[in-house]
Enzyme design. Sequence first.
Site, PDB file in Angstrom:
ATOM      1  N   ARG A 151     -54.453  44.065  11.037  1.00  0.00           N
ATOM      2  CA  ARG A 151     -54.328  42.737  11.649  1.00  0.00           C
ATOM      3  C   ARG A 151     -55.658  42.272  12.221  1.00  0.00           C
ATOM      4  NH1 ARG A 151     -49.021  41.572  15.055  1.00  0.00           N
ATOM      5  NH2 ARG A 151     -50.027  39.560  14.853  1.00  0.00           N
TER       6      ARG A 151
ATOM      7  N   ILE B  84     -54.414  42.349  33.133  1.00  0.00           N
ATOM      8  CA  ILE B  84     -54.014  41.180  32.322  1.00  0.00           C
ATOM      9  C   ILE B  84     -52.597  41.347  31.758  1.00  0.00           C
ATOM     10  CG2 ILE B  84     -54.672  39.626  30.431  1.00  0.00           C
ATOM     11  CD1 ILE B  84     -56.869  39.747  32.524  1.00  0.00           C
TER      12      ILE B  84
ATOM     13  N   ASP C 219     -58.860  43.642  25.843  1.00  0.00           N
ATOM     14  CA  ASP C 219     -58.831  44.050  24.433  1.00  0.00           C
ATOM     15  C   ASP C 219     -59.744  45.243  24.138  1.00  0.00           C
ATOM     16  OD1 ASP C 219     -57.001  42.083  23.913  1.00  0.00           O
ATOM     17  OD2 ASP C 219     -58.422  40.678  23.016  1.00  0.00           O
TER      18      ASP C 219
ATOM     19  N   ARG D 153     -45.589  38.348  28.115  1.00  0.00           N
ATOM     20  CA  ARG D 153     -46.397  37.245  27.589  1.00  0.00           C
ATOM     21  C   ARG D 153     -45.645  35.923  27.463  1.00  0.00           C
ATOM     22  NH1 ARG D 153     -49.977  39.410  22.680  1.00  0.00           N
ATOM     23  NH2 ARG D 153     -51.388  37.779  23.326  1.00  0.00           N
ATOM     24  N   PRO D 154     -45.302  35.306  28.595  1.00  0.00           N
ATOM     25  CA  PRO D 154     -44.599  34.026  28.552  1.00  0.00           C
ATOM     26  C   PRO D 154     -45.496  32.873  28.072  1.00  0.00           C
ATOM     27  CG  PRO D 154     -45.054  34.667  30.819  1.00  0.00           C
ATOM     28  CD  PRO D 154     -45.539  35.785  29.954  1.00  0.00           C
ATOM     29  N   VAL D 155     -44.893  31.690  27.848  1.00  0.00           N
ATOM     30  CA  VAL D 155     -45.686  30.521  27.414  1.00  0.00           C
ATOM     31  C   VAL D 155     -45.544  29.363  28.414  1.00  0.00           C
ATOM     32  CG1 VAL D 155     -45.747  31.047  24.945  1.00  0.00           C
ATOM     33  CG2 VAL D 155     -43.771  29.830  25.893  1.00  0.00           C
ATOM     34  N   ASP D 156     -45.111  29.687  29.659  1.00  0.00           N
ATOM     35  CA  ASP D 156     -44.866  28.626  30.641  1.00  0.00           C
ATOM     36  C   ASP D 156     -46.116  27.788  30.955  1.00  0.00           C
ATOM     37  OD1 ASP D 156     -45.796  31.032  31.718  1.00  0.00           O
ATOM     38  OD2 ASP D 156     -44.905  30.707  33.682  1.00  0.00           O
TER      39      ASP D 156
ATOM     40  N   ARG E  70     -47.941  35.802  17.726  1.00  0.00           N
ATOM     41  CA  ARG E  70     -47.785  34.963  18.912  1.00  0.00           C
ATOM     42  C   ARG E  70     -48.662  33.722  18.892  1.00  0.00           C
ATOM     43  NH1 ARG E  70     -45.417  36.493  23.181  1.00  0.00           N
ATOM     44  NH2 ARG E  70     -46.703  35.006  24.302  1.00  0.00           N
TER      45      ARG E  70
ATOM     46  N   CYS F 223     -43.609  41.158  23.392  1.00  0.00           N
ATOM     47  CA  CYS F 223     -44.388  41.893  22.399  1.00  0.00           C
ATOM     48  C   CYS F 223     -44.776  43.232  22.989  1.00  0.00           C
ATOM     49  CB  CYS F 223     -45.603  41.107  21.951  1.00  0.00           C
ATOM     50  SG  CYS F 223     -46.953  41.166  23.101  1.00  0.00           S
TER      51      CYS F 223
ATOM     52  N   LYS G 272     -61.544  37.456  15.080  1.00  0.00           N
ATOM     53  CA  LYS G 272     -60.138  37.107  14.833  1.00  0.00           C
ATOM     54  C   LYS G 272     -59.670  36.057  15.822  1.00  0.00           C
ATOM     55  CE  LYS G 272     -56.722  39.832  16.611  1.00  0.00           C
ATOM     56  NZ  LYS G 272     -55.716  39.122  17.405  1.00  0.00           N
ATOM     57  N   ASN G 273     -59.976  36.281  17.114  1.00  0.00           N
ATOM     58  CA  ASN G 273     -59.395  35.410  18.142  1.00  0.00           C
ATOM     59  C   ASN G 273     -60.074  34.048  18.259  1.00  0.00           C
ATOM     60  OD1 ASN G 273     -57.483  37.301  18.569  1.00  0.00           O
ATOM     61  ND2 ASN G 273     -58.281  38.042  20.527  1.00  0.00           N
TER      62      ASN G 273
HETATM   63  N1  EPU Z   1     -49.548  34.108  30.825  1.00  0.00           N
HETATM   64  C1  EPU Z   1     -48.446  33.602  31.464  1.00  0.00           C
HETATM   65  N2  EPU Z   1     -47.935  32.418  31.029  1.00  0.00           N
HETATM   66  C2  EPU Z   1     -48.466  31.750  29.974  1.00  0.00           C
HETATM   67  C3  EPU Z   1     -49.598  32.271  29.308  1.00  0.00           C
HETATM   68  C4  EPU Z   1     -50.130  33.477  29.752  1.00  0.00           C
HETATM   69  O1  EPU Z   1     -47.939  34.185  32.415  1.00  0.00           O
HETATM   70  O2  EPU Z   1     -47.945  30.673  29.624  1.00  0.00           O
HETATM   71  C5  EPU Z   1     -50.132  35.387  31.289  1.00  0.00           C
HETATM   72  C6  EPU Z   1     -50.034  36.483  30.245  1.00  0.00           C
HETATM   73  O3  EPU Z   1     -48.774  37.122  30.255  1.00  0.00           O
HETATM   74  C7  EPU Z   1     -51.166  37.393  30.639  1.00  0.00           C
HETATM   75  C8  EPU Z   1     -52.224  36.402  31.127  1.00  0.00           C
HETATM   76  O4  EPU Z   1     -51.513  35.200  31.475  1.00  0.00           O
HETATM   77  O5  EPU Z   1     -50.768  38.178  31.720  1.00  0.00           O
HETATM   78  C9  EPU Z   1     -53.318  36.077  30.163  1.00  0.00           C
HETATM   79  O6  EPU Z   1     -52.775  35.764  28.879  1.00  0.00           O
HETATM   80  P1  EPU Z   1     -53.537  34.806  27.871  1.00  0.00           P
HETATM   81  O7  EPU Z   1     -52.763  33.550  27.738  1.00  0.00           O
HETATM   82  O8  EPU Z   1     -54.967  34.713  28.248  1.00  0.00           O
HETATM   83  O9  EPU Z   1     -53.416  35.642  26.498  1.00  0.00           O
HETATM   84  P2  EPU Z   1     -53.174  35.067  25.037  1.00  0.00           P
HETATM   85  O10 EPU Z   1     -53.827  33.756  24.866  1.00  0.00           O
HETATM   86  O11 EPU Z   1     -51.749  35.209  24.669  1.00  0.00           O
HETATM   87  C10 EPU Z   1     -55.380  36.037  24.022  1.00  0.00           C
HETATM   88  C11 EPU Z   1     -55.764  36.967  22.892  1.00  0.00           C
HETATM   89  C12 EPU Z   1     -55.354  38.393  23.273  1.00  0.00           C
HETATM   90  C13 EPU Z   1     -56.088  38.780  24.547  1.00  0.00           C
HETATM   91  C14 EPU Z   1     -55.764  37.775  25.654  1.00  0.00           C
HETATM   92  C15 EPU Z   1     -56.523  38.020  26.938  1.00  0.00           C
HETATM   93  C16 EPU Z   1     -55.695  35.647  20.871  1.00  0.00           C
HETATM   94  C17 EPU Z   1     -55.028  35.354  19.569  1.00  0.00           C
HETATM   95  N3  EPU Z   1     -55.109  36.551  21.667  1.00  0.00           N
HETATM   96  O12 EPU Z   1     -53.976  36.151  24.160  1.00  0.00           O
HETATM   97  O13 EPU Z   1     -55.790  39.220  22.204  1.00  0.00           O
HETATM   98  O14 EPU Z   1     -55.701  40.071  24.944  1.00  0.00           O
HETATM   99  O15 EPU Z   1     -56.081  36.434  25.203  1.00  0.00           O
HETATM  100  O16 EPU Z   1     -57.885  38.010  26.692  1.00  0.00           O
HETATM  101  O17 EPU Z   1     -56.714  35.073  21.192  1.00  0.00           O
HETATM  102  C18 EPU Z   1     -55.690  41.042  20.691  1.00  0.00           C
HETATM  103  O18 EPU Z   1     -56.539  40.443  20.007  1.00  0.00           O
HETATM  104  O19 EPU Z   1     -55.358  42.249  20.480  1.00  0.00           O
HETATM  105  C19 EPU Z   1     -55.042  40.319  21.786  1.00  0.00           C
HETATM  106  C20 EPU Z   1     -53.903  40.719  22.323  1.00  0.00           C
END
Ligand code: EPU
Length: 429
Positions: free
Chosen positions: A408, A338, A316, A131-134, A102, A126, A22-23
């Site tokens: 999902r 995480i 995960d 889970r911010p996007v900064d 997301r 969520c 999926k990811n």
């Molecule tokens: N983070 C920030 N700011 C950002 C982005 C991330 O603070 O701008 C923090 C997050 O809050 C978290 C950490 O950095 O504490 C890591 O987050 P990451 O960005 O790696 O997660 P993601 O890309 O949103 C993907 C997977 C998740 C998986 C995580 C970690 C997909 C679609 N999602 O999420 O998968 O848990 O990486 O490996 O690839 C799932 O499949 O159930 C799932 C949640």
Amino acid sequence: MDRIRIAGGGKLHGTIPISGAKNATLPLMIASLLTDQTLILDNVPRLADVGLLQRILGNHGVDVMVGGKRPGESQYDGQTLHISAARIVDTTAPYELVSKMRASFWVIAPLVARIGEAKVSMPGGCAIGTRPVDFLIMALAQLGVSIEIEGGYVIARAPNGLKGGEIDFPKVTVGGTHTALMAASLASGTTVIENAAREPEITDVADCLNKMGAKITGAGTSRIVVEGVPKLNGARHSVVSDRIETGTYAMAVAMTGGDVMLENARPEQLQAALEVLTQAGVDITPTNSGIRVARNGAGIAPVEVTTAPFPGFPTDLQAQLMALMTRAKGTSRITETIFENRFMHVQELARLGARIQLAGETATIEGVDKLQGAQVMATDLRASVSLVIAALAAEGETMVNRVYHLDRGFERLEDKLSACGATIERISG
Ligand code: EPU
């Protein structure tokens, strides 16, 4: 709303085919926005999130054609998507869609890189944390994108195109790395991504982008270098197998006992999880066609595990491991580093008789002799499947509610498990 009924107690024996990840599928589908030519993806899992992303991309004008079944293919073979973003009709991704998934926020990168603008809703919180996007926004800004935040939307503009730059992530981020890779592929000049995520899904997306004409080196390491190109082309790519689905079924077999072949599983993608299972007393045998998982006779030994970015133990699989440890002979400790709030399964596992204490980021699990079936529900995908694992070993009947979370991310879960002897069925309605 569908529910899943499980009568626990039986061992698992047989073969489980592992689907495409999926990811990896989600960012690969989003990468189709980078080119006006057709991207063909094979081994795409049949998941609710794939259908939802299809609708989200459709809003931007992307056509997705699902290939028919070929002779000799089984119901478990992945599907083929022909994705064409020949004409982008809309560069806005609205709240109604982004808030449902997301990862759809990631469309911001290909849209601004190819069209010069994107307006994408911030995804919001969520079930597993804030889970911010900064970091994603920072990465785009480093490539010369101007960013404004207005009314809950991130507005990205780069009318004169993106310029390669240095991106150094303060924390490993999968979504940030996908965003940086996609944007840098169409930037002019060289981009260096430091502290990049090393997850196999990143490598898979980089491989596909390279097939499309991108020049990416170092994917799978913490330092990725991207030489921007003016245009990307169509390509054909087969999605890597799902390491989290693999780990989940491995934990299910560890829980019930038995002997199952996980077909198409790739051991190098989940070394940390396989080591933990070995410590727990499970026999793991990599073979030419996948991974054989068996537990016969021996009980489950307790473990101490801390989640970490790849190649560490994946967040995960944290909920699934916790389900397994509820039956261990002794006390286990699992620390989640995480996502700060990813313990929603603890209360539900307790309904089945688990003994778990939470203190900050660490859960202490005291193994019990037996679990007892109950009504349960969960608020996210991995938490839901941890309840299925616990239910497979519980006495009596468990009803898992809110099955849409499972749909999902797990393709035909009840079919794959019942083919190995589990008593599990979906109740529609
Ligand atoms: N983070 C920030 N700011 C950002 C982005 C991330 O603070 O701008 C923090 C997050 O809050 C978290 C950490 O950095 O504490 C890591 O987050 P990451 O960005 O790696 O997660 P993601 O890309 O949103 C993907 C997977 C998740 C998986 C995580 C970690 C997909 C679609 N999602 O999420 O998968 O848990 O990486 O490996 O690839 C799932 O499949 O159930 C799932 C949640």
